[in-house]
Motif scaffolding. Sequence first.
Motif, PDB file in Angstrom:
ATOM      1  N   ARG A  89       0.995  -1.312   0.050  1.00 48.66           N
ATOM      2  CA  ARG A  89      -0.124   0.232   0.035  1.00 48.66           C
ATOM      3  C   ARG A  89       0.828   1.328   0.025  1.00 48.66           C
ATOM      4  N   LEU A  90       0.377   2.465  -0.070  1.00 45.48           N
ATOM      5  CA  LEU A  90       1.164   3.790  -0.071  1.00 45.48           C
ATOM      6  C   LEU A  90       0.727   3.977   1.497  1.00 45.48           C
ATOM      7  N   TYR A  91       2.084   4.242   2.026  1.00 46.75           N
ATOM      8  CA  TYR A  91       2.400   4.328   3.364  1.00 46.75           C
ATOM      9  C   TYR A  91       3.077   5.992   3.577  1.00 46.75           C
ATOM     10  N   GLY A  92       3.730   6.593   2.618  1.00 47.45           N
ATOM     11  CA  GLY A  92       4.437   7.515   2.899  1.00 47.45           C
ATOM     12  C   GLY A  92       4.653   8.367   1.589  1.00 47.45           C
ATOM     13  N   ILE A  93       4.318   9.787   1.843  1.00 49.18           N
ATOM     14  CA  ILE A  93       4.586  10.672   0.894  1.00 49.18           C
ATOM     15  C   ILE A  93       5.994  11.599   1.024  1.00 49.18           C
ATOM     16  N   PRO A  94       6.691  11.415  -0.286  1.00 46.09           N
ATOM     17  CA  PRO A  94       8.035  11.951  -0.104  1.00 46.09           C
ATOM     18  C   PRO A  94       7.970  13.588  -0.067  1.00 46.09           C
ATOM     19  N   LEU A  95       8.766  14.298   0.782  1.00 47.49           N
ATOM     20  CA  LEU A  95       8.656  15.462   1.104  1.00 47.49           C
ATOM     21  C   LEU A  95       9.066  16.472  -0.413  1.00 47.49           C
ATOM     22  N   GLU A  96       9.798  15.764  -1.282  1.00 45.68           N
ATOM     23  CA  GLU A  96      10.390  16.427  -2.263  1.00 45.68           C
ATOM     24  C   GLU A  96       8.769  16.586  -3.278  1.00 45.68           C
ATOM     25  N   SER A  97       7.764  15.869  -3.018  1.00 41.06           N
ATOM     26  CA  SER A  97       6.616  16.037  -3.788  1.00 41.06           C
ATOM     27  C   SER A  97       5.649  16.947  -2.978  1.00 41.06           C
ATOM     28  N   MET A  98       5.912  17.461  -1.965  1.00 45.53           N
ATOM     29  CA  MET A  98       5.192  18.392  -0.816  1.00 45.53           C
ATOM     30  C   MET A  98       5.639  19.923  -1.299  1.00 45.53           C
ATOM     31  N   GLN A  99       4.391  20.614  -1.679  1.00 48.40           N
ATOM     32  CA  GLN A  99       4.530  21.788  -2.004  1.00 48.40           C
ATOM     33  C   GLN A  99       5.122  22.822  -0.838  1.00 48.40           C
ATOM     34  N   MET A 100       4.377  22.509   0.314  1.00 50.12           N
ATOM     35  CA  MET A 100       4.746  23.406   1.450  1.00 50.12           C
ATOM     36  C   MET A 100       6.132  23.351   1.947  1.00 50.12           C
ATOM     37  N   PHE A 101       6.895  22.041   1.599  1.00 47.03           N
ATOM     38  CA  PHE A 101       7.996  22.170   1.904  1.00 47.03           C
ATOM     39  C   PHE A 101       8.964  22.773   0.943  1.00 47.03           C
ATOM     40  N   LYS A 102       8.687  22.628  -0.328  1.00 45.61           N
ATOM     41  CA  LYS A 102       9.354  23.181  -1.323  1.00 45.61           C
ATOM     42  C   LYS A 102       9.314  24.724  -1.412  1.00 45.61           C
ATOM     43  N   ASP A 103       8.229  25.337  -0.592  1.00 46.31           N
ATOM     44  CA  ASP A 103       8.142  26.574  -0.371  1.00 46.31           C
ATOM     45  C   ASP A 103       9.006  27.111   0.609  1.00 46.31           C
ATOM     46  N   VAL A 104       9.285  26.248   1.667  1.00 39.62           N
ATOM     47  CA  VAL A 104      10.347  26.833   2.712  1.00 39.62           C
ATOM     48  C   VAL A 104      11.727  26.353   2.453  1.00 39.62           C
ATOM     49  N   ASN A 105      11.825  25.915   1.105  1.00 41.04           N
ATOM     50  CA  ASN A 105      13.367  25.189   0.636  1.00 41.04           C
ATOM     51  C   ASN A 105      13.617  24.182   1.534  1.00 41.04           C
ATOM     52  N   TYR A 106      12.850  23.491   1.828  1.00 36.91           N
ATOM     53  CA  TYR A 106      13.506  22.173   2.595  1.00 36.91           C
ATOM     54  C   TYR A 106      12.672  21.060   2.113  1.00 36.91           C
ATOM     55  N   ALA A 107      13.022  20.265   1.085  1.00 36.51           N
ATOM     56  CA  ALA A 107      12.375  19.062   0.328  1.00 36.51           C
ATOM     57  C   ALA A 107      13.385  18.008   0.016  1.00 36.51           C
ATOM     58  N   PRO A 108      14.063  17.612   1.082  1.00 42.63           N
ATOM     59  CA  PRO A 108      15.077  16.465   0.414  1.00 42.63           C
ATOM     60  C   PRO A 108      14.285  15.293   0.190  1.00 42.63           C
ATOM     61  N   SER A 109      15.142  14.679  -0.723  1.00 35.71           N
ATOM     62  CA  SER A 109      14.517  13.322  -1.373  1.00 35.71           C
ATOM     63  C   SER A 109      14.664  12.354  -0.334  1.00 35.71           C
ATOM     64  N   ASN A 110      15.317  12.290   0.702  1.00 38.97           N
ATOM     65  CA  ASN A 110      15.294  11.006   1.472  1.00 38.97           C
ATOM     66  C   ASN A 110      14.199  11.208   2.699  1.00 38.97           C
ATOM     67  N   LEU A 111      13.564  12.261   2.875  1.00 43.16           N
ATOM     68  CA  LEU A 111      12.368  12.318   3.826  1.00 43.16           C
ATOM     69  C   LEU A 111      10.977  11.879   3.314  1.00 43.16           C
TER      70      LEU A 111
END
Length: 183
Positions: free
Chosen positions: A138-160
């Motif tokens: 199933r889908l259990y996690g959403i990558p931060l690099e795909s999350m707009q709000m984290f992109k907006d604060v310049n913190y969207a590492p691919s490992n989270l």
Amino acid sequence: MKRFWGLAAIISLIFVLAGCGGKDGFTVFIIDNQGNPSTISEQLQTNLQKKLGEEPKVEIITSAMYDVQKIMVEYAAGEHDIFILPENDMKQYGQNGSNIPLDDVFDVKKYERGVFEGSILVEEGKGDDGSDMKKETRLYGIPLESMQMFKDVNYAPSNLFATIPLSAANSEESKKVLKALTE
């Protein structure tokens, strides 16, 4: 397998000892093994609160240092509604049945990196191995690099990845907040 059951027993005991009451607001816990998320916590909290309105009151809690035991303690305490943690940790807890599936709200194809085989609680009967758990991809996690709000604060590492623990006070509200983080 013994390690899994030992960990499950410890987490269960802490849930029982912690009880269900006393928590106010909505918390997001962030821990990163490659950076320090405390630099974005205030701005992220402000942006998320603006997007959600007055309710729920959101608190972003970060750990300046990465520590596997810290993650275990935070999961066991059952105080957070969303966890943001490294991919390997997210998958480990998901495989052990500690995360809620998200594919009822999020597009599985869009977030393929968060899809893996995890354990979920069997509502009726027993799982394949006779326990109360069964394995499901199933889908259990959403990558931060795909999350707009984290992109907006310049913190969207691919490992989270963001995930919702079983202990979330209200899984539907957690999914709503997670959705707000992605838009």
